[in-house]
Design a protein around this motif. Structure first.
Motif, mmCIF file in Angstrom:
data_model
loop_
_atom_site.group_PDB
_atom_site.id
_atom_site.type_symbol
_atom_site.label_atom_id
_atom_site.label_comp_id
_atom_site.label_asym_id
_atom_site.label_seq_id
_atom_site.Cartn_x
_atom_site.Cartn_y
_atom_site.Cartn_z
ATOM 1 N N THR A 1 -1.324 21.545 -17.728
ATOM 2 C CA THR A 1 -0.919 22.787 -16.814
ATOM 3 C C THR A 1 -2.405 23.382 -17.861
ATOM 4 O O THR A 1 -1.804 23.048 -19.590
ATOM 5 N N LYS B 1 -3.292 26.030 -20.420
ATOM 6 C CA LYS B 1 -2.528 27.139 -20.766
ATOM 7 C C LYS B 1 -3.402 28.457 -21.430
ATOM 8 O O LYS B 1 -3.088 29.737 -21.378
ATOM 9 N N ARG B 2 -4.066 27.943 -21.472
ATOM 10 C CA ARG B 2 -5.335 29.620 -22.757
ATOM 11 C C ARG B 2 -6.902 29.248 -22.799
ATOM 12 O O ARG B 2 -6.954 27.477 -22.818
ATOM 13 N N HIS C 1 -6.787 24.985 -24.006
ATOM 14 C CA HIS C 1 -5.002 24.817 -24.389
ATOM 15 C C HIS C 1 -4.552 24.384 -23.369
ATOM 16 O O HIS C 1 -4.096 25.051 -22.374
ATOM 17 N N LYS D 1 -0.854 21.662 -21.644
ATOM 18 C CA LYS D 1 0.580 21.545 -21.732
ATOM 19 C C LYS D 1 0.297 19.887 -20.980
ATOM 20 O O LYS D 1 0.684 20.323 -19.749
ATOM 21 N N ASP E 1 1.803 20.171 -27.118
ATOM 22 C CA ASP E 1 0.248 21.290 -26.750
ATOM 23 C C ASP E 1 -0.991 20.172 -26.997
ATOM 24 O O ASP E 1 -1.155 18.985 -27.924
ATOM 25 N N ALA F 1 -6.268 30.146 -16.928
ATOM 26 C CA ALA F 1 -5.227 30.228 -16.526
ATOM 27 C C ALA F 1 -4.208 29.441 -16.191
ATOM 28 O O ALA F 1 -4.123 30.103 -14.603
#
Length: 331
Positions: A275, A277-278, A289, A291, A296, A309
């Motif tokens: 996923t 995240k950023r 970024h 997941k 991380d 995101a």
């Protein structure tokens, strides 16, 4: 300039071991960087070479000559500190000339003027020679501080984080300048930093220190691509290397407990779903970024990527590094 060899060098301050059994060669004309966190022993090694500290054991050989029993002046080294160390009441010209006017050197005045002019030209501060040190910017003051070392002809230049107090733009500019100066002079230079970008961009060799011990010594490329352990792998690389369980993806060797993945060694489009995240837009690239099963992960993608995101992207490793339970590299 001269080759400098450290042979089984150790130094303790009371119960604190600052340098432990360090052996290293700084080749003639090389730009060698000592890299490590605060307390790793970087500055102590510089002070031992310069003679500002005495070793408990081991030897320091400069130009084929042991200097363990010599004074700092006899060793003929030049040191640049983190702070500027200028005389505020003197002009730039007099600050540059000061080392040459030492009673030990007895340099003729005409040679002093010639050398100051040459160094000012190399540092691109000729137009500031008549200014007082207090009239300079931070970057100009550090150039003068470096120039005070350059006016001499030492066996080796020792530099202790000379750019760390400058802002990011000045650091970037002076990194380029310092490397240019070192190459043009053919200078032997030992440079201390905790900044991995300085180590990667300026050095011919990097020594990675941990708690006073030399963990690995080699070219920046060797240290980056072929780290000896997990600690070294984490010292170089921006963004930092991703550390995941070794069994996160198929193919881990026997004994592996952790997998190291450089951001550029993550292939997108196939593999396990993650996923987003950023998303960091950096102009020439995008930093994602992710997941992955609670872990991380940071990777890079092309600047035209439209990922946002919350999106899902599949990834798989390419050229991973593996480490055992102790952090040692498994080849």
């Amino acid at each position: 300039m001269s080759e400098v060899r450290l042979q089984n060098l150790s130094k303790a301050f009371g119960d604190t071991i600052a340098v432990e059994d360090v052996t290293m060669t700084v080749p003639d004309g090389a730009f060698v960087t000592l890299l490590g966190p605060t307390g790793a022993g970087k500055t102590t090694i510089l002070r031992l070479i310069s003679g500002l500290e005495s070793a408990d054991s081991g030897d320091i050989v400069i130009g084929g000559r042991s200097v363990a029993d010599e004074t700092p002046a006899q060793r003929n080294v030049a040191m640049v500190f983190q702070q500027y160390s200028l005389y505020p009441h003197m002009s730039v010209k007099d600050n540059l000339a000061f080392p040459l006017r030492s009673p030990l050197l007895k340099t003729p005045e005409d040679q002093i003027q010639r050398k100051v002019a040459e160094v000012a030209d190399v540092l691109r501060i000729s137009h500031k020679l008549n200014n007082k040190a207090t009239e300079l910017s931070g970057g100009e003051m550090q150039r003068v501080s470096i120039g005070r070392a350059l006016v001499r002809n030492p066996n080796i230049y020792l530099m202790d984080e000379p750019l760390s107090s400058l802002d990011a733009k000045l650091r970037s500019d002076l990194r380029i300048e310092l490397k240019r100066i070192q190459e043009s002079l053919g200078a032997t230079l030992l440079y201390v930093t905790h900044d991995q970008i300085e180590a990667m961009t300026m050095s011919t060799h990097v020594g990675v220190l941990d708690n006073g011990r030399m963990v690995q010594f080699g070219s920046p490329r060797e240290i980056y691509e072929d780290p000896i352990n997990l600690y070294v792998a984490g010292r170089l690389g921006q963004p930092r290397i991703n550390i995941l369980p070794a069994d996160m993806f198929a193919g881990s060797p026997d004994g592996a407990r952790q997998m190291g993945l450089r951001p550029e060694h993550i292939q997108q489009g196939e593999g396990k779903p993650t996923t987003v995240k950023r998303v960091e837009h950096l102009g020439d690239q995008i930093r994602l970024h992710l997941k992955l099963e609670g872990h991380d992960v940071v990777t890079l993608t092309h600047p035209n990527s439209e990922l946002e995101a919350g999106d899902t992207v599949a990834i798989q490793p390419r050229n991973p590094l593996y480490f055992d339970a102790s952090g040692a590299r498994i080849i």
